[in-house]
Enzyme design. Structure first.
Site, PDB file in Angstrom:
ATOM      1  N   ASP A   1       1.150  -0.968   0.036  1.00 60.96           N
ATOM      2  CA  ASP A   1      -0.289   0.235  -0.338  1.00 60.96           C
ATOM      3  C   ASP A   1       0.842   1.282   0.024  1.00 60.96           C
ATOM      4  O   ASP A   1       0.579   2.120  -0.230  1.00 60.96           O
ATOM      5  CB  ASP A   1      -1.042  -0.035   1.364  1.00 60.96           C
ATOM      6  CG  ASP A   1      -0.172  -0.134   2.107  1.00 60.96           C
ATOM      7  OD1 ASP A   1       0.700   0.169   2.699  1.00 60.96           O
ATOM      8  OD2 ASP A   1      -1.165  -0.142   3.846  1.00 60.96           O
TER       9      ASP A   1
ATOM     10  N   TYR B   1      12.065   2.665  -0.454  1.00 56.98           N
ATOM     11  CA  TYR B   1      11.387   1.644  -0.704  1.00 56.98           C
ATOM     12  C   TYR B   1       9.755   1.350  -1.677  1.00 56.98           C
ATOM     13  O   TYR B   1      10.117   0.793  -2.771  1.00 56.98           O
ATOM     14  CB  TYR B   1      10.869   0.795   0.540  1.00 56.98           C
ATOM     15  CG  TYR B   1       9.913   0.177   0.399  1.00 56.98           C
ATOM     16  CD1 TYR B   1      10.448  -1.180  -0.200  1.00 56.98           C
ATOM     17  CD2 TYR B   1       8.962  -0.202   1.171  1.00 56.98           C
ATOM     18  CE1 TYR B   1       9.615  -2.275  -0.541  1.00 56.98           C
ATOM     19  CE2 TYR B   1       7.762  -0.715   1.254  1.00 56.98           C
ATOM     20  CZ  TYR B   1       8.234  -2.602   0.839  1.00 56.98           C
ATOM     21  OH  TYR B   1       7.359  -3.010   0.315  1.00 56.98           O
TER      22      TYR B   1
HETATM   23  P1  NAD Z   1      11.162 -10.449   3.284  1.00 56.12           P
HETATM   24  O1  NAD Z   1      12.221  -8.766   3.339  1.00 56.12           O
HETATM   25  O2  NAD Z   1      10.798 -10.714   4.991  1.00 56.12           O
HETATM   26  O3  NAD Z   1      12.006 -11.485   3.082  1.00 56.12           O
HETATM   27  C1  NAD Z   1      11.884 -11.255   1.574  1.00 56.12           C
HETATM   28  C2  NAD Z   1      12.692 -12.694   0.779  1.00 56.12           C
HETATM   29  O4  NAD Z   1      13.293 -12.262  -0.499  1.00 56.12           O
HETATM   30  C3  NAD Z   1      13.762 -13.250   1.153  1.00 56.12           C
HETATM   31  O5  NAD Z   1      13.696 -14.625   1.571  1.00 56.12           O
HETATM   32  C4  NAD Z   1      14.826 -12.495   0.679  1.00 56.12           C
HETATM   33  O6  NAD Z   1      15.855 -13.620   0.565  1.00 56.12           O
HETATM   34  C5  NAD Z   1      14.261 -12.850  -0.841  1.00 56.12           C
HETATM   35  N1  NAD Z   1      15.364 -11.931  -2.260  1.00 56.12           N
HETATM   36  C6  NAD Z   1      15.379 -10.934  -1.868  1.00 56.12           C
HETATM   37  N2  NAD Z   1      16.038 -10.664  -3.194  1.00 56.12           N
HETATM   38  C7  NAD Z   1      16.005 -11.531  -3.393  1.00 56.12           C
HETATM   39  C8  NAD Z   1      16.443 -11.982  -5.462  1.00 56.12           C
HETATM   40  N3  NAD Z   1      16.803 -11.294  -5.674  1.00 56.12           N
HETATM   41  N4  NAD Z   1      15.834 -13.137  -5.689  1.00 56.12           N
HETATM   42  C9  NAD Z   1      15.397 -13.960  -4.789  1.00 56.12           C
HETATM   43  N5  NAD Z   1      14.899 -14.079  -3.406  1.00 56.12           N
HETATM   44  C10 NAD Z   1      15.695 -12.394  -2.877  1.00 56.12           C
HETATM   45  O7  NAD Z   1      10.090  -9.753   2.598  1.00 56.12           O
HETATM   46  P2  NAD Z   1       8.405  -9.613   2.994  1.00 56.12           P
HETATM   47  O8  NAD Z   1       8.436  -8.884   4.625  1.00 56.12           O
HETATM   48  O9  NAD Z   1       8.840 -11.260   3.363  1.00 56.12           O
HETATM   49  O10 NAD Z   1       7.697  -8.917   1.803  1.00 56.12           O
HETATM   50  C11 NAD Z   1       7.217 -10.060   0.837  1.00 56.12           C
HETATM   51  C12 NAD Z   1       6.772  -9.514  -0.286  1.00 56.12           C
HETATM   52  O11 NAD Z   1       5.543  -8.393   0.349  1.00 56.12           O
HETATM   53  C13 NAD Z   1       7.775  -7.539  -0.506  1.00 56.12           C
HETATM   54  O12 NAD Z   1       7.599  -8.172  -2.469  1.00 56.12           O
HETATM   55  C14 NAD Z   1       6.773  -6.736  -0.252  1.00 56.12           C
HETATM   56  O13 NAD Z   1       7.566  -5.529  -0.592  1.00 56.12           O
HETATM   57  C15 NAD Z   1       5.365  -7.315   0.164  1.00 56.12           C
HETATM   58  N6  NAD Z   1       4.639  -6.675   1.331  1.00 56.12           N
HETATM   59  C16 NAD Z   1       5.116  -6.971   2.602  1.00 56.12           C
HETATM   60  C17 NAD Z   1       4.789  -6.083   3.504  1.00 56.12           C
HETATM   61  C18 NAD Z   1       5.509  -6.611   4.757  1.00 56.12           C
HETATM   62  O14 NAD Z   1       4.123  -5.378   5.982  1.00 56.12           O
HETATM   63  N7  NAD Z   1       6.307  -6.866   5.254  1.00 56.12           N
HETATM   64  C19 NAD Z   1       3.252  -5.580   3.758  1.00 56.12           C
HETATM   65  C20 NAD Z   1       3.068  -5.820   1.981  1.00 56.12           C
HETATM   66  C21 NAD Z   1       3.925  -5.994   0.806  1.00 56.12           C
HETATM   67  O1  DAU Z   2       2.878  -0.875   4.742  1.00 57.84           O
HETATM   68  C1  DAU Z   2       3.317  -2.137   4.131  1.00 57.84           C
HETATM   69  C2  DAU Z   2       4.304  -1.832   4.776  1.00 57.84           C
HETATM   70  O2  DAU Z   2       4.767  -1.800   5.781  1.00 57.84           O
HETATM   71  C3  DAU Z   2       5.513  -3.112   3.379  1.00 57.84           C
HETATM   72  O3  DAU Z   2       5.247  -2.998   2.880  1.00 57.84           O
HETATM   73  C4  DAU Z   2       6.679  -2.962   4.362  1.00 57.84           C
HETATM   74  O4  DAU Z   2       7.259  -3.908   3.593  1.00 57.84           O
HETATM   75  C5  DAU Z   2       7.238  -3.169   5.545  1.00 57.84           C
HETATM   76  O5  DAU Z   2       7.792  -3.370   6.238  1.00 57.84           O
HETATM   77  C6  DAU Z   2       6.251  -1.835   5.948  1.00 57.84           C
HETATM   78  O6  DAU Z   2       6.617  -1.296   6.172  1.00 57.84           O
HETATM   79  P1  DAU Z   2       6.602   0.295   7.616  1.00 57.84           P
HETATM   80  O7  DAU Z   2       8.061   1.151   6.982  1.00 57.84           O
HETATM   81  O8  DAU Z   2       4.912   0.604   7.525  1.00 57.84           O
HETATM   82  O9  DAU Z   2       7.217  -0.752   8.362  1.00 57.84           O
HETATM   83  P2  DAU Z   2       8.200  -0.661   9.763  1.00 57.84           P
HETATM   84  O10 DAU Z   2       7.698  -1.542  10.754  1.00 57.84           O
HETATM   85  O11 DAU Z   2       9.418  -0.477   9.772  1.00 57.84           O
HETATM   86  O12 DAU Z   2       7.325   0.247  11.012  1.00 57.84           O
HETATM   87  C7  DAU Z   2       6.429   0.459  10.687  1.00 57.84           C
HETATM   88  C8  DAU Z   2       5.696   2.357  12.128  1.00 57.84           C
HETATM   89  O13 DAU Z   2       7.242   1.724  13.131  1.00 57.84           O
HETATM   90  C9  DAU Z   2       6.033   2.654  10.803  1.00 57.84           C
HETATM   91  O14 DAU Z   2       5.680   4.260  10.952  1.00 57.84           O
HETATM   92  C10 DAU Z   2       8.497   3.715  11.365  1.00 57.84           C
HETATM   93  C11 DAU Z   2       8.035   3.222  12.936  1.00 57.84           C
HETATM   94  N1  DAU Z   2       8.950   2.508  13.299  1.00 57.84           N
HETATM   95  C12 DAU Z   2       9.423   1.625  12.938  1.00 57.84           C
HETATM   96  C13 DAU Z   2      10.780   1.122  14.171  1.00 57.84           C
HETATM   97  C14 DAU Z   2      11.501   0.011  12.741  1.00 57.84           C
HETATM   98  C15 DAU Z   2       9.566   3.578  14.810  1.00 57.84           C
HETATM   99  O15 DAU Z   2       8.632   4.165  15.292  1.00 57.84           O
HETATM  100  N2  DAU Z   2      10.707   2.751  15.743  1.00 57.84           N
HETATM  101  C16 DAU Z   2      11.205   1.294  14.966  1.00 57.84           C
HETATM  102  O16 DAU Z   2      12.825   1.507  15.314  1.00 57.84           O
END
Ligand code: NAD
Ligand code: DAU
Length: 357
Positions: free
Chosen positions: A133, A158
């Site tokens: 999002d 990002y």
């Molecule tokens: P993560 O960082 O935990 O995992 C990423 C994985 O991708 C790892 O296993 C890493 O080894 C692999 N990877 C990285 N580069 C690569 C490459 N070049 N080739 C093959 N593998 C590779 O990420 P996540 O939190 O599990 O997120 C997964 C997907 O979901 C991402 O595309 C992220 O943008 C999306 N997403 C995450 C969130 C969230 O809250 N974490 C929310 C919405 C969307």
């Molecule tokens: O919205 C979806 C996204 O959510 C995904 O696409 C990203 O991969 C995922 O990392 C996440 O992004 P955020 O930046 O929202 O997540 P993060 O956990 O890094 O931070 C959540 C919120 O907390 C953000 O407002 C920043 C704040 N934060 C984060 C950290 C690590 C703090 O206040 N202190 C911290 O130490």
């Protein structure tokens, strides 16, 4: 069978574990095993013939072409990405390489193979791109939640890299007819999330008696979704989504960061009370804000709810408690992922934030 990329990360591993609870269809899992990828996340699948792990890069076209020829997947689900906003501020090029160039090369290689398929098979094929999002930018407090037609306004390296990848996916559908699906999901939480992200970082710092570093005033809002709900949504989009469409996925659970940290602290006060009676919330420390910090994200999930019949099931208070319990019961996993390089990142990131606060 299907091909999953990034299946050793947080969401990818949850997806694979839930996939095999629902079906016996095999999965090829292509993962580069960056700092965020842990084979241990899939320990439960060790020796399971349904899971074929391949270490490699989505940008390695020769490898991807070989996997497609050999396994002939009916779908690809692309989780592979650099995913942490703070790291994208520290070093954006890795994000351009994997999220933009990597996705583009994956599309190119997939398209070259897909167009050789018999028409009936090609029509059934799906390329599901897992996005965020954050591509929509930041919302004011009272603004309507993001719909699928909200303007793209990415604010961090990002989100800019994910936005670029979404545009390429869209172009490969419109120009070449590749049957793509894109999902834009809100913040996930749950087991096995790498402790650079807010929720696991706060749990581990609290357990270590360390400060809980809240960026700025802590009033930024995120819409939290349990990772298992996200995985159910992805299965619904894969099964019933219409090629060329995008689907927003959210938790119907908007919360300020301070409220999230408070919920974690309260769960810990119950599950692992401090022997001296101190409250974990006393560890909250405000540090310098994240540059360009988006104020609020919120998802309007009407499209996926009405068209595909999906809605989140796991209520936040329950989900956060079970997540805290998972981290308490899986200290060996925590030790295995918090290696030297993890400690260096955390020390560098939070020392500079504390100095500047
Ligand atoms: P993560 O960082 O935990 O995992 C990423 C994985 O991708 C790892 O296993 C890493 O080894 C692999 N990877 C990285 N580069 C690569 C490459 N070049 N080739 C093959 N593998 C590779 O990420 P996540 O939190 O599990 O997120 C997964 C997907 O979901 C991402 O595309 C992220 O943008 C999306 N997403 C995450 C969130 C969230 O809250 N974490 C929310 C919405 C969307
Ligand atoms: O919205 C979806 C996204 O959510 C995904 O696409 C990203 O991969 C995922 O990392 C996440 O992004 P955020 O930046 O929202 O997540 P993060 O956990 O890094 O931070 C959540 C919120 O907390 C953000 O407002 C920043 C704040 N934060 C984060 C950290 C690590 C703090 O206040 N202190 C911290 O130490």
């Amino acid at each position: 069978m299907i091909l999953v990329t990034g299946g050793c990360g947080f969401i990818g591993s949850a997806f694979l574990l839930s996939w095999f609870r629902n079906t016996d269809e095999p999965v090829v899992n292509l993962d580069l095993l960056t700092y965020a990828g842990h084979p241990g996340n899939l320990q439960a699948l060790s020796g399971d013939p349904r899971h074929i792990f391949v270490k490699g890069d989505i940008a390695d076209s020769a490898l991807v072409a070989r996997l497609l020829e050999e396994h002939k997947p009916r779908a690809i689900i692309n989780f592979a990405a650099e995913s942490h906003v703070d790291r994208s501020i520290d070093g954006p090029l890795a994000f351009a390489q994997t999220n933009v160039v990597g996705t583009l090369l994956l599309l190119e290689t997939t398209h070259a193979w897909w167009r050789t398929l018999p028409p009936g098979v090609a029509a059934e094929f799906r390329f599901l791109h897992v996005s965020t999002d954050e591509v929509f930018g930041s919302l004011d407090a009272n603004a309507a939640a993001f719909t699928e037609t909200h303007r793209y306004e990415p604010n961090s390296p990002y989100s800019a890299s994910k936005a670029a990848s979404d545009h390429f996916v869209r172009a490969w559908h419109h120009t070449f007819g590749l049957p793509t699906l894109t999902t834009n999901c809100s913040n996930n939480y749950g087991p096995r999330q790498f402790p650079e992200k807010l929720i696991p970082l706060m749990i581990l710092n609290a357990l270590g008696g360390k400060p809980l570093p809240v960026y700025g005033d802590g009033m930024q809002v995120r819409d939290w979704l349990h990772v298992d709900d996200h995985c159910a949504a992805l299965r619904a989009v894969l099964a019933k989504g219409k090629p060329g469409e995008c689907y927003n996925i959210g938790g119907r659970s908007e919360r300020t960061n301070l409220a999230v940290v408070d919920a974690i602290c309260k769960a810990l006060d119950t599950l692992r009370p401090n022997t001296d009676g101190a409250r974990y919330a006393d560890l909250v420390t405000h540090v310098r804000d994240r540059p360009g910090h988006d104020r609020r994200y919120a998802i309007d999930d009407s499209k996926i709810a009405h068209q595909l019949g999906w809605q989140p099931e796991i209520e936040f208070q329950h989900g956060i408690r079970s997540t805290v319990e998972w981290y308490l019961s899986n200290q060996e996993w925590v030790r295995s992922v918090t290696s030297g390089s993890y400690r260096q990142w955390v020390e560098r990131q939070y020392e500079s934030l504390a100095r500047a606060a």
